[in-house]
Enzyme design. Structure first.
Site, short mmCIF file in Angstrom:
data_model
loop_
_atom_site.label_atom_id
_atom_site.label_comp_id
_atom_site.label_asym_id
_atom_site.label_seq_id
_atom_site.Cartn_x
_atom_site.Cartn_y
_atom_site.Cartn_z
N ASP A 272 144.96 -4.80 63.97
CA ASP A 272 143.76 -4.03 64.33
C ASP A 272 143.38 -3.23 63.10
O ASP A 272 144.26 -2.82 62.32
CB ASP A 272 144.03 -3.08 65.50
CG ASP A 272 144.53 -1.72 65.00
OD1 ASP A 272 145.75 -1.62 64.77
OD2 ASP A 272 143.71 -0.81 64.80
N CYS A 310 127.96 -18.45 57.06
CA CYS A 310 128.28 -17.82 58.34
C CYS A 310 127.35 -18.26 59.46
O CYS A 310 126.15 -18.48 59.27
CB CYS A 310 128.19 -16.29 58.17
SG CYS A 310 128.67 -15.37 59.64
N CYS A 312 127.15 -16.41 62.39
CA CYS A 312 126.98 -15.28 63.31
C CYS A 312 125.50 -15.03 63.55
O CYS A 312 124.63 -15.54 62.85
CB CYS A 312 127.65 -14.03 62.74
SG CYS A 312 126.64 -13.05 61.61
#
Ligand SMILES: C=CCOC(=O)Nc1nc2cc3[nH]c(NC)nc3cc2c(=O)[nH]1
Ligand SMILES: [Zn+2]
Length: 390
Positions: A272, A310, A312
């Site tokens: 994380d 990418c 996204c």
């Protein structure tokens, strides 16, 4: 409940491919976990998190306890119902945030006395209180209350004796956390946290004691707390792969894309870090070919997306087809540079989506390489690509 299935170990490193089955679903590892501090991954809708492949997110016990408070969390049956995220959630113990309060807290064997930064109330956090709060949050992975041993205090490096004292208290708090977790009959999974500062002998003592307590998973804490990068890498190379191979290993607060790929090679399953979300808000964008500073004037007129490979929503828009594959639906660097200059809220929303997608996609590529047995080649290609520059 937690089940960890080890699917494959890489012959060229300590890397491994696994599946974590938790109460709210399955998680493919190695995995990156977006940080959702106040019950939200800043600026990102849960549906966008799902679209980009997020499998598990973090919640902060301390902040949610301070606000909105336990009664409201209880009324929603926990954090899932409150923030409308129905996949797994990992909550921290609150220890790290309480430590960050600095002067406003007093540490005793019993627990930590501190003043609420929200309304000044005098509060107390102990292993038992932390377990009670995380049980109300009903997170799939609960973290023991530990003491994150600082790297230095008032400019003086933490000594081995100080690190030992801190590690031994965390060890006693691990036992108290486990006893309370079991007394509460919490149906989720409790992780122990290995401490020991930058001292590998203390790390081994901490690890040994926690393994004897038999947790379903283990975290390595006390890193990325301001230590020099080479010391963090030394602990990352030393400790995770000494943990039981049949249990998930979580390295807290780490790190850059390079740290994640190296961490996987060192045997880490879970990461994380606030870097992708925090850097997105200050215009540092991660791309396959290196980091991009969005505020640099050279982007003012550039029609390309931030990352031409990418898929996204920021880079490839509705079609999801990358620029390099002929897609032209994405938002341009010129537009994102403009939004940033104007302080428009869509700016950080789009850059956060991209940075999180970058981290999640990187871990997907790592999992694919581990499945294909090509992790070694992947690491070389990753390094070369990132050195190319955008
Ligand atoms: C979700 C986390 C669950 O963690 C806990 O409950 N306790 C804990 N949190 C940490 C968080 C960290 N972030 C960084 N760097 C940004 N270093 C960290 C170290 C620790 C640590 O040693 N303990
Ligand atoms: Zn993108």
């Amino acid at each position: 409940m937690l089940q960890f299935d080890l699917l494959k170990t890489d012959p060229t490193s300590h890397a491994r491919r696994g599946t974590l089955t938790l109460n709210h679903g399955k998680v493919q590892t190695p995995i990156f976990m977006p940080v959702g501090t106040y019950g939200t991954v800043k600026g990102v809708m849960p549906r966008s998190l799902e679209e980009m492949g997020a499998q598990i997110i973090l919640g902060n016990t301390f902040h949610l306890w301070m606000r909105p408070g336990l009664d409201i969390m209880k009324s929603f049956g926990g954090l899932h119902g409150f923030e409308k995220w129905d996949k797994p959630i990992l909550t921290d113990s609150g220890g790290f945030q309480v430590w960050s309060l600095g002067a406003m807290r007093k540490i005793t064997e019993e627990g930590v006395h501190f003043q609420s930064p929200v309304n000044g109330d005098k509060l107390f956090m102990s292993p038992e209180v932390s377990m009670q709060i995380q049980t109300i949050l009903n997170s799939d992975i609960v973290m023991q209350l530990d003491e994150c041993t600082p790297y230095e205090t008032n400019g003086k490096k933490t000594t081995e004796a100080e690190a030992r004292k801190s590690m031994e208290m965390s060890r006693r708090w691990a036992k108290r956390s486990k006893d309370e977790f079991e007394r509460l009959e919490n149906p989720n999974a409790l992780f122990g946290i290995v401490q020991g500062g930058m001292f590998t002998n203390l790390r081994e003592e901490s690890l040994q004691a926690l393994v004897e307590m038999d947790f379903p998973g283990y975290a390595v804490g006390g890193v990325s707390v301001g230590e020099p990068k080479d010391e963090m890498l030394e602990i990352m190379a030393h400790t995770p792969h000494l943990l039981p191979a049949n249990k998930p290993r979580y390295l807290m607060g780490v790190g850059t894309p390079e740290d994640l790929v190296q961490g996987v090679a060192d045997g880490v399953d879970m990461f994380d870090c606030v870097m992708p979300t925090r850097n997105a808000r200050n215009g540092t964008i991660f791309t396959r070919y290196g980091d991009l500073k969005l505020r640099n004037a050279r982007h003012k007129t550039d029609h390309q997306p931030i990352d031409t490979t990418c898929t996204c929503h920021a880079c490839a828009g509705k079609s999801g087809v990358s620029w390099d594959n002929g897609g032209r639906d994405g938002f341009s660097r010129a537009y994102l540079h403009h939004l940033d200059r104007c302080g428009e809220m869509l700016g950080p929303m789009l850059t956060t989506i991209h940075n999180l997608h970058y981290y999640l996609n990187l871990m997907q590529e790592v999992r694919d390489a581990l499945d294909a047995g090509t992790f070694d080649q992947f690491r070389a290609q990753f390094k070369a690509d990132r050195a190319r520059g955008v």
